[in-house]
Design a protein around this motif. Structure first.
Motif, short mmCIF file in Angstrom:
data_model
loop_
_atom_site.label_atom_id
_atom_site.label_comp_id
_atom_site.label_asym_id
_atom_site.label_seq_id
_atom_site.Cartn_x
_atom_site.Cartn_y
_atom_site.Cartn_z
N ARG A 157 8.13 -3.70 7.28
CA ARG A 157 7.70 -2.57 8.10
C ARG A 157 6.30 -2.12 7.72
NH1 ARG A 157 7.95 -0.35 12.82
NH2 ARG A 157 10.18 -0.87 12.84
N LEU A 158 5.99 -2.09 6.42
CA LEU A 158 4.66 -1.67 5.99
C LEU A 158 3.60 -2.63 6.53
CD1 LEU A 158 2.94 0.27 4.30
CD2 LEU A 158 3.30 -1.25 2.34
N ALA A 159 3.87 -3.93 6.48
CA ALA A 159 2.91 -4.91 7.01
C ALA A 159 2.71 -4.71 8.51
CB ALA A 159 3.41 -6.33 6.73
N ARG A 160 3.79 -4.38 9.22
CA ARG A 160 3.69 -4.17 10.66
C ARG A 160 2.89 -2.92 10.98
NH1 ARG A 160 9.07 -3.80 12.00
NH2 ARG A 160 9.16 -5.99 11.41
N GLU A 161 3.13 -1.84 10.23
CA GLU A 161 2.43 -0.59 10.50
C GLU A 161 0.94 -0.69 10.19
OE1 GLU A 161 3.54 2.04 11.94
OE2 GLU A 161 5.68 1.61 11.98
N LEU A 162 0.58 -1.42 9.12
CA LEU A 162 -0.82 -1.53 8.72
C LEU A 162 -1.55 -2.64 9.46
CD1 LEU A 162 -0.55 -1.07 4.84
CD2 LEU A 162 -1.18 0.64 6.54
N GLY A 163 -0.79 -3.59 10.01
CA GLY A 163 -1.43 -4.72 10.68
C GLY A 163 -2.04 -5.71 9.71
N GLY A 164 -1.54 -5.77 8.47
CA GLY A 164 -2.06 -6.70 7.47
C GLY A 164 -0.93 -7.47 6.83
N TRP A 165 -1.14 -7.91 5.59
CA TRP A 165 -0.09 -8.60 4.86
C TRP A 165 0.28 -7.81 3.62
CZ3 TRP A 165 -1.45 -9.82 -0.09
CH2 TRP A 165 -2.81 -10.04 -0.37
N VAL A 166 1.54 -7.98 3.17
CA VAL A 166 2.06 -7.21 2.04
C VAL A 166 2.89 -8.13 1.15
CG1 VAL A 166 3.47 -5.24 1.31
CG2 VAL A 166 2.14 -5.10 3.43
N LEU A 167 2.70 -7.99 -0.16
CA LEU A 167 3.47 -8.75 -1.13
C LEU A 167 4.24 -7.79 -2.04
CD1 LEU A 167 1.01 -11.51 -2.42
CD2 LEU A 167 2.98 -11.82 -0.92
N LEU A 168 5.53 -8.07 -2.25
CA LEU A 168 6.31 -7.40 -3.28
C LEU A 168 6.46 -8.37 -4.42
CD1 LEU A 168 8.06 -5.06 -4.31
CD2 LEU A 168 10.00 -6.08 -3.09
N LEU A 169 5.90 -8.01 -5.58
CA LEU A 169 5.86 -8.91 -6.73
C LEU A 169 6.73 -8.37 -7.86
CD1 LEU A 169 1.98 -9.45 -6.76
CD2 LEU A 169 3.71 -10.94 -5.72
N SER A 170 7.33 -9.27 -8.62
CA SER A 170 8.09 -8.89 -9.80
C SER A 170 7.12 -8.56 -10.92
CB SER A 170 9.02 -10.03 -10.21
OG SER A 170 8.25 -11.16 -10.58
N ASP A 172 6.41 -10.06 -13.57
CA ASP A 172 5.66 -11.22 -14.05
C ASP A 172 4.77 -11.84 -12.96
OD1 ASP A 172 7.50 -12.37 -12.39
OD2 ASP A 172 8.42 -13.66 -13.90
N GLY A 173 4.72 -11.22 -11.77
CA GLY A 173 3.86 -11.70 -10.70
C GLY A 173 4.53 -12.63 -9.72
N ALA A 174 5.81 -12.95 -9.91
CA ALA A 174 6.51 -13.81 -8.96
C ALA A 174 6.73 -13.07 -7.64
CB ALA A 174 7.85 -14.24 -9.54
N VAL A 175 6.73 -13.80 -6.54
CA VAL A 175 6.88 -13.20 -5.21
C VAL A 175 8.35 -12.89 -4.95
CG1 VAL A 175 6.56 -13.52 -2.74
CG2 VAL A 175 4.85 -14.41 -4.34
N ARG A 176 8.64 -11.61 -4.74
CA ARG A 176 9.99 -11.23 -4.34
C ARG A 176 10.15 -11.25 -2.83
NH1 ARG A 176 11.75 -6.05 -8.14
NH2 ARG A 176 12.27 -7.27 -10.00
N HIS A 177 9.09 -10.82 -2.15
CA HIS A 177 9.12 -10.88 -0.69
C HIS A 177 7.68 -10.82 -0.18
CE1 HIS A 177 10.98 -10.71 3.25
NE2 HIS A 177 10.15 -9.74 3.59
N ALA A 178 7.41 -11.56 0.89
CA ALA A 178 6.07 -11.60 1.48
C ALA A 178 6.19 -11.36 2.98
CB ALA A 178 5.40 -12.94 1.21
N ALA A 179 5.27 -10.57 3.52
CA ALA A 179 5.23 -10.33 4.96
C ALA A 179 3.77 -10.44 5.43
CB ALA A 179 5.79 -8.95 5.29
N PRO A 180 3.47 -11.45 6.27
CA PRO A 180 4.35 -12.55 6.68
C PRO A 180 4.58 -13.52 5.52
CG PRO A 180 2.12 -12.93 7.44
CD PRO A 180 2.11 -11.57 6.83
N GLY A 181 5.45 -14.50 5.73
CA GLY A 181 5.80 -15.42 4.67
C GLY A 181 4.61 -16.17 4.10
N SER A 182 3.60 -16.46 4.95
CA SER A 182 2.42 -17.20 4.49
C SER A 182 1.62 -16.43 3.45
CB SER A 182 1.53 -17.53 5.68
OG SER A 182 1.12 -16.35 6.36
N ALA A 183 1.82 -15.09 3.37
CA ALA A 183 1.07 -14.29 2.41
C ALA A 183 1.45 -14.61 0.97
CB ALA A 183 1.30 -12.80 2.67
#
Length: 481
Positions: A157-170, A172-183
């Motif tokens: 939702r945050l990526a959609r509202e901002l019109g950009g890409w968003v990463l949720l990282l653990s 240690d820097g591992a990707v927990r979720h990316a929006a869109p996936g290519s991010a």
């Protein structure tokens, strides 16, 4: 965003005519400055539409090239010349200088007061601010709703509202979720910044250039420990609405990462209750249908006490830590045993109230908790407390105290409207829009009534003690009817 020069030119009532700068109509007009000074630049910040009638030019035309050059250096939005006031037409020297320096020059019709131009800019600015607040409220509401289904939904939702890409990282820097996936491919490039953030503490944040993009990274921290990171890119987060939205996402994600065991909704429900207690959320708002869906139905009670370690979160209640207490919001019919699942005794429980009275209910619960602690009881309900000012509801003394305090208002012909306005204002903690909406009147009407109330009452309405006395007096009155 301030209105553009083009928007003003397209306002028929202003009767503005563009003489130069056809390629400058996209410029934002930050404000309107009326000045007849030979050099107004010391009083300009940039972005103004400078209006003049040239009254000082009548006897001798100044060096208009130097005049326009100075304004161009200040990066104004444009110059507006009032025609047929001191000059029949806009001086050709002014037109030529504006052409030379690339400054937009607008001729203001003689029937258009400069004040009308200023008022239109103010109106457009106010309209933009109102629309921005509505957009921000809708976006935050959507974000809260998304949080009910988990962290990935918040990121999407945050990526959609901002019109950009968003990463949720653990952590240690591992990707927990990316929006869109290519991010997700962006994560390795942020490793060095994450290392610096870990060493800088949980309150630090960073904005860096990565692969030609400006990326903002913030830790998701609770209890002094970073539980992950949120990275936002592909958009310049510069406006206050965007920053507020990102901060809301950080809060929601931090709470969820802190308490994963009770389920994805627990963290956001805690955040909702905290916002309600602080007055940041208004369940009565017409756009708050999604918020009301996660709240206990009115009437409700507030309970306070110490948290049970690793206590479960029963269905139908909201639990949050607030100002050193654990606070529970539940339906008024909730069994006392439910409070025991969340709170360790002693526990104080408020009287049954509606959401507009949530602040008063928190105070009631605190008074009940103090009584329970003193008496050594496990649970004390406020409406079972003996004594106290609110305990005088049905006594002549309580009625007399309330009548004495409110008598200046009672003597007015418009007393019912004034008393209702005072109650709504106090219940909304002084928030004009919220109080006016509950009354069904315009906020200017409420301001007028409150100004009249201030004139009538001997005390200072900004004094918390006086406001409390007025609130209790109004409650005493309600107990009589």
């Amino acid at each position: 965003m301030p209105p553009t020069l083009g928007a003003l030119l397209r306002t028929p009532s202003l009767r503005l005519r563009l003489l130069t700068g056809q390629d400058r109509t996209h410029r934002q007009v930050e404000w309107v400055a009326v000045s007849e000074l030979a050099d107004p630049t010391p009083y300009l910040a940039g972005g103004e539409l400078v209006l003049t009638t040239g009254v000082r030019w009548v006897d001798r035309l100044p060096d208009l090239r130097a005049y326009v050059g100075r304004l161009a250096e200040r990066d104004i939005a444009g110059i507006g010349f009032g025609a047929a006031v001191n000059f029949e037409h806009t001086p050709e020297e002014l037109v030529a200088a504006a052409e030379e320096f690339g400054v937009a020059l607008v001729e203001v019709h003689r029937l258009t007061p400069f004040m009308a131009v200023g008022k239109e800019v103010s109106r457009l600015l106010a309209q933009e601010e109102y629309e921005g607040l509505n957009r921000a409220f809708a976006a935050q509401r959507a974000l809260t709703r998304a949080a009910l289904t988990g962290a990935p939904a918040v990121v999407d939702r945050l990526a959609r509202e901002l019109g950009g890409w968003v990463l949720l990282l653990s952590p240690d820097g591992a990707v927990r979720h990316a929006a869109p996936g290519s991010a997700a491919a962006r994560a390795p490039g942020l490793a060095d910044e994450l290392a610096r953030l870990r060493g800088a503490g949980p309150r630090a944040s960073v904005s860096v250039a990565s692969e030609g993009d400006r990326v903002s990274v913030q830790p998701l921290a609770t209890s002094g420990r970073a539980r992950g990171f949120l990275a936002v890119g592909g958009v310049r987060v510069s406006g206050s609405d965007d920053r507020t939205l990102v901060n809301a996402a950080v809060s929601l994600l931090s709470l969820e990462l802190e308490r994963p065991s009770p389920g994805p909704a627990a963290g956001v429900r805690s955040a909702v209750l905290t916002a309600l207690l602080d007055g940041a959320l208004d369940p009565a708002h017409p756009g708050a249908a999604d918020l009301r869906a996660v709240l206990p139905a009115e009437p409700v009670v507030v309970a306070v006490g110490a948290a049970v370690p690793d206590g479960q979160r029963p269905e139908g209640v909201l639990v949050a830590g607030h100002e050193g207490r654990t606070v529970v919001l539940a339906a008024a019919a909730t069994d006392a045993a439910v409070f025991g699942e969340v709170l360790a005794g002693p526990v104080g429980v408020s009287a049954a109230i509606g959401y507009p009275d949530l602040a008063a209910a928190r105070s009631q619960a605190e008074r009940a908790l103090a009584a329970a602690t003193e008496e050594g009881s496990d649970l004390q309900r406020y409406d079972q407390l003996p004594g106290g000012l609110l305990g005088l509801l049905d006594t002549p003394a309580g009625v007399r105290l309330a009548d004495d305090l409110l008598s200046p208002i009672d003597q007015q012909r418009a007393a019912p409207e004034l008393l209702a306005s005072l109650r709504a204002y106090l219940a909304a903690s002084g928030r004009w829009d919220t109080a006016a909406e509950r009354l069904g009147v315009h906020r200017h009407t409420l301001r007028y009534r409150m100004r009249r109330i201030r004139e009538l009452l001997p005390g200072d309405l900004d004094d918390p003690d006086h406001r409390t006395e007025l609130w209790i007096a109004l409650r005493v009155r309600e107990g009589r009817h």
